[in-house]
Write a protein that holds these residues in place. Sequence first.
Motif, PDB file in Angstrom:
ATOM      1  N   SER A  38       0.913  -1.207   0.093  1.00 56.84           N
ATOM      2  CA  SER A  38       0.063   0.001  -0.025  1.00 56.84           C
ATOM      3  C   SER A  38       0.795   1.051  -0.123  1.00 56.84           C
ATOM      4  O   SER A  38       0.287   2.337  -0.413  1.00 56.84           O
ATOM      5  N   SER A  39       2.203   1.061   0.607  1.00 58.77           N
ATOM      6  CA  SER A  39       3.009   2.247   0.508  1.00 58.77           C
ATOM      7  C   SER A  39       4.497   1.813  -0.015  1.00 58.77           C
ATOM      8  O   SER A  39       5.133   1.470   0.702  1.00 58.77           O
ATOM      9  N   PRO A  40       4.443   1.469  -1.364  1.00 58.91           N
ATOM     10  CA  PRO A  40       5.731   0.780  -1.721  1.00 58.91           C
ATOM     11  C   PRO A  40       6.972   1.510  -1.959  1.00 58.91           C
ATOM     12  O   PRO A  40       7.851   1.001  -2.644  1.00 58.91           O
ATOM     13  N   TYR A  41       7.302   2.747  -1.723  1.00 51.37           N
ATOM     14  CA  TYR A  41       8.318   3.342  -1.803  1.00 51.37           C
ATOM     15  C   TYR A  41       8.418   4.259  -0.462  1.00 51.37           C
ATOM     16  O   TYR A  41       7.588   4.735   0.205  1.00 51.37           O
ATOM     17  N   VAL A  42       9.774   4.520  -0.192  1.00 51.79           N
ATOM     18  CA  VAL A  42      10.088   5.341   0.986  1.00 51.79           C
ATOM     19  C   VAL A  42      11.449   6.165   0.915  1.00 51.79           C
ATOM     20  O   VAL A  42      12.251   5.400   0.508  1.00 51.79           O
ATOM     21  N   ASP A  43      11.443   7.135   1.668  1.00 50.91           N
ATOM     22  CA  ASP A  43      12.910   7.863   1.831  1.00 50.91           C
ATOM     23  C   ASP A  43      13.131   7.689   3.318  1.00 50.91           C
ATOM     24  O   ASP A  43      12.315   7.878   4.342  1.00 50.91           O
ATOM     25  N   ALA A  44      14.344   7.567   3.509  1.00 52.77           N
ATOM     26  CA  ALA A  44      14.770   7.663   4.863  1.00 52.77           C
ATOM     27  C   ALA A  44      16.222   7.836   4.984  1.00 52.77           C
ATOM     28  O   ALA A  44      16.553   8.103   4.019  1.00 52.77           O
ATOM     29  N   ARG A  45      16.832   7.645   6.224  1.00 50.69           N
ATOM     30  CA  ARG A  45      18.326   7.842   6.192  1.00 50.69           C
ATOM     31  C   ARG A  45      19.028   7.013   7.204  1.00 50.69           C
ATOM     32  O   ARG A  45      18.331   6.524   7.996  1.00 50.69           O
ATOM     33  N   LEU A  46      20.218   6.789   7.108  1.00 49.96           N
ATOM     34  CA  LEU A  46      20.860   5.833   7.950  1.00 49.96           C
ATOM     35  C   LEU A  46      21.554   6.396   9.144  1.00 49.96           C
ATOM     36  O   LEU A  46      21.342   7.940   9.163  1.00 49.96           O
ATOM     37  N   ALA A  47      21.873   5.724  10.155  1.00 51.32           N
ATOM     38  CA  ALA A  47      22.342   6.626  11.508  1.00 51.32           C
ATOM     39  C   ALA A  47      23.598   7.633  10.973  1.00 51.32           C
ATOM     40  O   ALA A  47      23.463   8.712  11.791  1.00 51.32           O
ATOM     41  N   ASP A  48      24.439   7.442   9.947  1.00 48.96           N
ATOM     42  CA  ASP A  48      25.548   8.267   9.656  1.00 48.96           C
ATOM     43  C   ASP A  48      24.950   9.470   8.716  1.00 48.96           C
ATOM     44  O   ASP A  48      25.404  10.332   8.361  1.00 48.96           O
ATOM     45  N   GLY A  49      23.720   9.407   8.602  1.00 48.15           N
ATOM     46  CA  GLY A  49      22.938  10.601   7.618  1.00 48.15           C
ATOM     47  C   GLY A  49      22.911  10.355   6.110  1.00 48.15           C
ATOM     48  O   GLY A  49      22.200  11.017   5.605  1.00 48.15           O
ATOM     49  N   ARG A  94      21.447   9.219   2.778  1.00 49.03           N
ATOM     50  CA  ARG A  94      20.052   9.343   2.387  1.00 49.03           C
ATOM     51  C   ARG A  94      19.673   7.950   1.538  1.00 49.03           C
ATOM     52  O   ARG A  94      20.519   7.408   0.696  1.00 49.03           O
ATOM     53  N   VAL A  95      18.422   7.306   1.998  1.00 48.63           N
ATOM     54  CA  VAL A  95      18.084   5.823   1.622  1.00 48.63           C
ATOM     55  C   VAL A  95      16.997   6.323   0.736  1.00 48.63           C
ATOM     56  O   VAL A  95      16.074   6.845   1.182  1.00 48.63           O
ATOM     57  N   ASN A  96      16.708   5.524  -0.317  1.00 51.44           N
ATOM     58  CA  ASN A  96      15.419   5.618  -1.066  1.00 51.44           C
ATOM     59  C   ASN A  96      15.118   4.012  -1.303  1.00 51.44           C
ATOM     60  O   ASN A  96      16.096   3.450  -1.857  1.00 51.44           O
ATOM     61  N   ALA A  97      14.022   3.552  -1.191  1.00 52.35           N
ATOM     62  CA  ALA A  97      13.627   2.171  -1.393  1.00 52.35           C
ATOM     63  C   ALA A  97      12.175   2.024  -2.069  1.00 52.35           C
ATOM     64  O   ALA A  97      11.404   2.846  -1.731  1.00 52.35           O
ATOM     65  N   VAL A  98      12.295   1.088  -3.171  1.00 51.37           N
ATOM     66  CA  VAL A  98      11.204   0.979  -3.851  1.00 51.37           C
ATOM     67  C   VAL A  98      11.044  -0.500  -3.934  1.00 51.37           C
ATOM     68  O   VAL A  98      11.853  -1.319  -4.472  1.00 51.37           O
ATOM     69  N   ILE A  99       9.704  -0.821  -3.690  1.00 47.95           N
ATOM     70  CA  ILE A  99       9.300  -2.404  -4.019  1.00 47.95           C
ATOM     71  C   ILE A  99       8.156  -2.656  -4.886  1.00 47.95           C
ATOM     72  O   ILE A  99       7.698  -1.979  -5.320  1.00 47.95           O
ATOM     73  N   PRO A 100       8.152  -4.131  -5.361  1.00 46.68           N
ATOM     74  CA  PRO A 100       6.906  -4.579  -6.150  1.00 46.68           C
ATOM     75  C   PRO A 100       5.538  -4.102  -5.303  1.00 46.68           C
ATOM     76  O   PRO A 100       5.534  -4.055  -4.155  1.00 46.68           O
ATOM     77  N   PRO A 101       4.565  -3.654  -6.102  1.00 47.19           N
ATOM     78  CA  PRO A 101       4.352  -3.817  -7.367  1.00 47.19           C
ATOM     79  C   PRO A 101       5.034  -2.605  -8.313  1.00 47.19           C
ATOM     80  O   PRO A 101       4.926  -2.796  -9.499  1.00 47.19           O
ATOM     81  N   ILE A 102       5.451  -1.763  -7.414  1.00 49.83           N
ATOM     82  CA  ILE A 102       6.084  -0.280  -8.317  1.00 49.83           C
ATOM     83  C   ILE A 102       7.168  -0.772  -9.249  1.00 49.83           C
ATOM     84  O   ILE A 102       7.328  -0.448 -10.075  1.00 49.83           O
ATOM     85  N   SER A 103       8.366  -1.709  -8.421  1.00 51.45           N
ATOM     86  CA  SER A 103       9.263  -1.985  -8.999  1.00 51.45           C
ATOM     87  C   SER A 103       9.025  -3.322  -9.471  1.00 51.45           C
ATOM     88  O   SER A 103       8.751  -4.287  -8.960  1.00 51.45           O
ATOM     89  N   LEU A 104       9.455  -3.524 -10.897  1.00 52.17           N
ATOM     90  CA  LEU A 104       9.131  -4.773 -11.788  1.00 52.17           C
ATOM     91  C   LEU A 104      10.305  -5.743 -11.562  1.00 52.17           C
ATOM     92  O   LEU A 104      10.097  -6.781 -12.190  1.00 52.17           O
ATOM     93  N   ILE A 105      11.374  -5.248 -10.973  1.00 56.79           N
ATOM     94  CA  ILE A 105      12.773  -6.092 -10.985  1.00 56.79           C
ATOM     95  C   ILE A 105      12.957  -6.600  -9.467  1.00 56.79           C
ATOM     96  O   ILE A 105      14.014  -7.050  -9.398  1.00 56.79           O
TER      97      ILE A 105
END
Length: 465
Positions: free
Chosen positions: A173-184, A186-197
């Motif tokens: 229902s929320s297939p992508y997200v922006d976040a960050r690691l402890a050291d700052g 920057r992270v972007n993650a995308v999962i199925p069904p948005i990402s086809l690979i």
Amino acid sequence: MSILKRLQTSGNEGVDNAGRTEIPGGNSLQTRRISAPAPAAGQDQYLDIKNRVQNKLVAGLDANVDISKTTEIRKQIQDLFEQILAEENIILSRPERVRMFDQIVAEILGMGPIQPLLEDDSITEIMVNGAKNIYVERKGKIFRVPLAFESNDHVMRIIDRIVAPLGRRIDESSPYVDARLADGSRVNAVIPPISLIGPTLTIRKFSKNPITVEQLIQFGSLTAEAVQFLQACVEARINIIISGGTGSGKTTLLNILSSFIPGDERIITIENAAELQLRQEHVVTLESRPPNIENRGEITIRQLVINALRMRPDRIIVGEIRDEAALDMLQAMNTGHEGSMTTAHSNSPRDTLSRLETMVLMAGMELPVRAIREQISSAIDLVVHQSRLRDGSRKVVNITEVTGMEGDVITTTDIFAFEQIGYESDKVLGEIRPTGLRPRFMEKIESSGINLPASIFGIGERRRQ
């Protein structure tokens, strides 16, 4: 934070509580029984042993141990690891033993197979395209690395490990997200069904040692004369927007320009993910927040800019303007908060102004285009445009003054421009040079007690020529 909680499913797909490999249909086999040799049998056997050792190791660790004490935990893991190998009578070659131990430590304390990449200071970006394809950026060029996750589920576990402590979620229902690691980083993650690979993960690494202005000059990103001019602009409270494409070095340059702000000023920084590393003492850092699981609690950049105006700022620095927050940023610059800075994605200084115009229209205000352009031309004094050239180097290619309006058009003048003189040994040859023109806001710089020699603008050089 509990190791057991953090690793309750790590490296555990297809393995039941008794240490047996599950077979579709409900049957199971003891993990010690290895099937007849096949092309991938050696790898399967290695992973099977690794998973069993890892599961036993996690079960043997103290559930309440503090994982921030890395050295102590690593020693504890080492002792348990050796003990389990001896009890199970598992014989491994020295390279296999070292490899397995490092992988298990990375699973418990780090980010699995990409942990070595996170620890490599020469890598600026990590790109995971599904379980088997991992790429990195080094010195502006992209390379594939011989690393892989065990499966897409393994990638998902690492993504969950990143986002869960931040109160973020990622699912269908929320297939992508922006976040960050402890050291700052920057992270972007995308999962199925948005990402086809399969699940994808992009990590823009956070430099442990921020690049200095001297290094920028050494790398050829800027000249000493351009730096002297930009420092004078910051100290004289000139409003600056740094533009450029993705990965061109905008945030790095914003960090450096921010270092020129006098230490006795109150600075409010506003970002989607905190990346700026200001050295001044009086800094307030604000970070936007996405909506929670119930789709509530969102805090936007625009709301933070409006709120910052009530916090008695001397300067407002917005990490990146990408939407209707541009209107509030321009109004802040026009209402006494001079010397403010931000960044924007664009292809040129002229495109930067066009994008600002579009972003202001996104605010839904029924403003005439001319009124918007007047607002932009009076708010923005200088556009510093950064570019990643074809050899992977990042350079400032334009330092452009916004001079005003002619009719309905915003007028600009290049004060410095990049001059390419050749391409040799896969390197772009050239540097940013003065155009021989002085900016119209020189009076403002001089009234701040800053006197720049005419040679900075190439005026003396042109006369000698």
